[in-house]
Design an enzyme around this catalytic site. Structure first.
Site: not given
Ligand SMILES: [Zn+2]
Length: 152
Positions: A119, A140
């Protein structure tokens, strides 16, 4: 000749299959706002950063898998999680090809931004000061970009 051809067909089928498994999820800002909390939206869609030590997965060590909070793609496992002391959940590796990398020159320093490959949601940054005995990498990640599911 015949066997070469069928091998090629098989290869093509697998190749197309693996591309469709990586199909991108594209939504408008308004659509993302509907499914994300304002804080999640700020991190995932606007490349924001949650305050250090504020995230629910910072000191969290249950066994399971961390998914993208926006599109449910598996991104990290608890096996690769470690305590970096940074205040953000830290991992030394990711799952498959589900995490993408690109250079981020914001604030005049070059960092490697990490995103969900499905996405394009912002997850955090990757640094090369991770555990030397494994990958040497430190992913991180913002807790707000993740959704944990414990293993069965
Ligand atoms: Zn995603």
């Amino acid at each position: 000749m015949k066997s070469k051809l069928s091998f090629f067909t098989l290869f093509t089928v697998f190749f197309i299959g693996s591309i469709s498994a990586q199909k991108k999820i594209i939504k408008t800002d308004a659509e993302w706002k509907k499914i994300l909390t304002p804080a999640q939206y700020q991190v995932l869609r606007k490349a924001g950063t949650e305050p250090a030590f504020s995230g629910k997965y910072d000191h969290f060590y249950k066994k399971g898998t961390y998914y993208c909070a926006a599109c449910n793609t598996p991104l990290f496992t608890s096996k690769s999680k470690f305590d970096s002391g940074s205040g953000w959940p830290s991992f030394d590796n990711h799952i498959g090809n589900n995490v993408g990398f690109h250079e981020d020159d914001k604030y005049g320093i070059t960092r490697t931004e990490i995103i969900c490959n499905i996405c394009d949601g912002h997850l955090g940054h990757m640094f090369m000061d991770g555990p030397k005995k494994t990958t040497g990498k430190r992913y991180c990640v913002n807790s707000l970009a993740l959704k944990f599911k414990k293993s069965q």
